[in-house]
Design an enzyme around this catalytic site. Structure first.
Site, mmCIF file in Angstrom:
data_model
loop_
_atom_site.group_PDB
_atom_site.id
_atom_site.type_symbol
_atom_site.label_atom_id
_atom_site.label_comp_id
_atom_site.label_asym_id
_atom_site.label_seq_id
_atom_site.Cartn_x
_atom_site.Cartn_y
_atom_site.Cartn_z
ATOM 1 C CB ALA A 1 31.099 13.714 31.323
ATOM 2 C CD GLU B 1 28.005 5.699 18.487
ATOM 3 O OE1 GLU B 1 28.048 5.934 19.707
ATOM 4 O OE2 GLU B 1 28.915 5.089 17.875
ATOM 5 N NE ARG C 1 38.090 12.167 29.780
ATOM 6 C CZ ARG C 1 38.796 11.175 30.294
ATOM 7 N NH1 ARG C 1 39.213 11.248 31.532
ATOM 8 N NH2 ARG C 1 39.085 10.104 29.586
HETATM 9 P P1 FAD Z 1 33.908 11.069 32.355
HETATM 10 O O1 FAD Z 1 32.499 10.936 32.831
HETATM 11 O O2 FAD Z 1 34.599 12.330 32.657
HETATM 12 O O3 FAD Z 1 34.701 9.821 32.957
HETATM 13 C C1 FAD Z 1 36.049 9.557 32.615
HETATM 14 C C2 FAD Z 1 36.771 8.967 33.839
HETATM 15 O O4 FAD Z 1 36.846 9.959 34.868
HETATM 16 C C3 FAD Z 1 36.044 7.786 34.483
HETATM 17 O O5 FAD Z 1 37.016 6.928 35.005
HETATM 18 C C4 FAD Z 1 35.234 8.413 35.603
HETATM 19 O O6 FAD Z 1 34.966 7.519 36.677
HETATM 20 C C5 FAD Z 1 36.142 9.541 36.049
HETATM 21 N N1 FAD Z 1 35.369 10.699 36.518
HETATM 22 C C6 FAD Z 1 34.169 11.153 36.055
HETATM 23 N N2 FAD Z 1 33.794 12.255 36.730
HETATM 24 C C7 FAD Z 1 34.750 12.509 37.646
HETATM 25 C C8 FAD Z 1 34.941 13.521 38.625
HETATM 26 N N3 FAD Z 1 34.038 14.498 38.797
HETATM 27 N N4 FAD Z 1 36.059 13.495 39.388
HETATM 28 C C9 FAD Z 1 36.995 12.507 39.229
HETATM 29 N N5 FAD Z 1 36.872 11.514 38.312
HETATM 30 C C10 FAD Z 1 35.783 11.515 37.518
HETATM 31 N N6 FAD Z 1 34.100 9.544 22.519
HETATM 32 C C11 FAD Z 1 34.248 10.506 21.580
HETATM 33 O O7 FAD Z 1 35.366 10.999 21.384
HETATM 34 N N7 FAD Z 1 33.215 10.937 20.816
HETATM 35 C C12 FAD Z 1 31.949 10.463 20.983
HETATM 36 O O8 FAD Z 1 31.020 10.889 20.310
HETATM 37 C C13 FAD Z 1 31.745 9.440 21.981
HETATM 38 N N8 FAD Z 1 30.518 8.921 22.214
HETATM 39 C C14 FAD Z 1 30.328 8.025 23.238
HETATM 40 C C15 FAD Z 1 29.026 7.574 23.510
HETATM 41 C C16 FAD Z 1 28.797 6.678 24.553
HETATM 42 C C17 FAD Z 1 27.380 6.227 24.850
HETATM 43 C C18 FAD Z 1 29.890 6.189 25.321
HETATM 44 C C19 FAD Z 1 29.661 5.195 26.421
HETATM 45 C C20 FAD Z 1 31.187 6.629 25.046
HETATM 46 C C21 FAD Z 1 31.420 7.557 24.018
HETATM 47 N N9 FAD Z 1 32.693 8.052 23.732
HETATM 48 C C22 FAD Z 1 32.874 9.003 22.757
HETATM 49 C C23 FAD Z 1 33.862 7.587 24.494
HETATM 50 C C24 FAD Z 1 34.122 8.490 25.724
HETATM 51 O O9 FAD Z 1 34.485 9.773 25.289
HETATM 52 C C25 FAD Z 1 35.250 7.871 26.549
HETATM 53 O O10 FAD Z 1 34.797 6.708 27.184
HETATM 54 C C26 FAD Z 1 35.934 8.828 27.525
HETATM 55 O O11 FAD Z 1 37.137 8.214 27.965
HETATM 56 C C27 FAD Z 1 35.125 9.113 28.775
HETATM 57 O O12 FAD Z 1 34.116 9.977 28.530
HETATM 58 P P2 FAD Z 1 33.030 10.291 29.676
HETATM 59 O O13 FAD Z 1 32.190 11.363 29.213
HETATM 60 O O14 FAD Z 1 32.382 9.043 30.160
HETATM 61 O O15 FAD Z 1 34.027 10.843 30.819
#
Ligand code: FAD
Length: 287
Positions: free
Chosen positions: A128, A18, A108
């Site tokens: 997401a 990354e 997200r």
């Molecule tokens: P989601 O998948 O939306 O999950 C967030 C929360 O909501 C979780 O508790 C999940 O269980 C819950 N959830 C998911 N889907 C649903 C649904 N349909 N209904 C109800 N609840 C739900 N952050 C940045 O700002 N920029 C980056 O470039 C970045 N890169 C990252 C790369 C990796 C590999 C990882 C692991 C994290 C990264 N992050 C980044 C951090 C990430 O943005 C945070 O962890 C954020 O809080 C969650 O993003 P997510 O896409 O996993 O969210």
């Protein structure tokens, strides 16, 4: 060059790392050299982070452009939805397409500190998985990746809830998962096992961060919600004051973690290298 999903399942773990857009201007100028250096090291792909709310969107796109078109690296561009409208996201994706990016990590993102409850609650994409679906149905040809969490996401009420939401991401179009960093392999292996039991066949790369300074750990743990085992905290208490030894034993810890995961047949190793190509070089050489 093409879909990073095609790199998996070829008999060896996919190696990736990354890169993030640096905040300081002088570091930003140096990022091209770092990408050139990474190209010599030859990871299978690099992923480039994107600030939630678009705080560094321009820089992230410029870096992706250089990485893909000048350094000739395969690129996964992260894209976050919090703080963006559907239209913003469409134009961000178009921009990625124009510069030849074929893979996006749909996130997200974390809520920016200055965002009001109203702004956060009225976001166009709640999670997401909705974004993954939007990107897939936009028919722009992107391979979509998603994040997963060995210690479950801090907002998830239970492991099961976290697991089901991760499964949903895959059902909505995420073809590859990359994990949050962790220091204890059992958490990652358990997550993979549970996802496989739920029918997820998408490759899952393990996120590993080498801890090379005592200071780094504090921020890392706070942000990721991961736990620190005694074996790592004792390295820090023993060598934290001695930068050379700290680097050596911190790297050794990461190498041991990766080696053990490879023994367990991990699909990929994704290194959080804090923009230090030399860390990728040392770890990839060692494993
Ligand atoms: P989601 O998948 O939306 O999950 C967030 C929360 O909501 C979780 O508790 C999940 O269980 C819950 N959830 C998911 N889907 C649903 C649904 N349909 N209904 C109800 N609840 C739900 N952050 C940045 O700002 N920029 C980056 O470039 C970045 N890169 C990252 C790369 C990796 C590999 C990882 C692991 C994290 C990264 N992050 C980044 C951090 C990430 O943005 C945070 O962890 C954020 O809080 C969650 O993003 P997510 O896409 O996993 O969210």
């Amino acid at each position: 060059m093409g879909s990073v999903a095609d790199l998996y399942g070829k008999g060896r773990p996919v190696r990736s790392c990354e890169i993030y857009p640096p905040k300081k201007e002088e570091e930003f100028l140096n990022i091209h050299n770092k990408l050139d250096r990474l190209a010599e090291i030859g990871p299978d792909f690099v992923s480039i982070t994107y600030g939630a709310g678009g705080s560094n969107a321009g820089k992230a796109i410029d870096i992706a452009d250089y990485a893909k078109n000048k350094a000739k690296l395969e690129v996964v561009s992260h894209i976050t939805s919090v703080g963006f409208s559907r239209e913003d996201l469409s134009s961000g994706l178009k921009r990625f397409k124009e510069i030849g990016i074929e893979n996006v990590l749909a996130l997200r993102g974390d809520r920016p500190k200055n965002m009001t409850d109203e702004q956060f609650d009225s976001r166009d994409f709640s999670h997401a998985n909705e974004m993954a679906e939007f990107i897939k149905t936009s028919n722009m040809g992107f391979t979509v990746l998603g994040a997963c969490y060995p210690h479950r996401h801090p907002e998830s009420a239970s492991d099961e809830e976290d697991l089901l939401n991760t499964v949903k991401k895959v059902e909505c179009g995420c073809q590859v998962l990359i994990s949050q960093l962790f220091f204890e392999n059992e958490y990652f292996l358990r997550l993979v096992d549970n996802l496989r039991k739920k029918g997820v066949t998408a490759p899952i790369s393990a996120g590993i961060m080498p801890i090379t300074s005592a200071k780094q750990l504090g921020t890392t743990v706070t942000l990721s919600g991961t736990t620190v085992p005694e074996s790592l905290s004792s390295i820090i208490s023993k060598y934290g004051e001695n930068p050379e030894d700290m680097r050596k034993y911190g790297l050794e810890y990461a190498v041991n973690q990766a080696t053990d995961l490879i023994k367990h047949g991990v699909d990929g190793i994704h290194l959080y290298i804090m923009n230090k190509p030399e860390l990728a070089e040392e770890i990839f050489k060692a494993i």
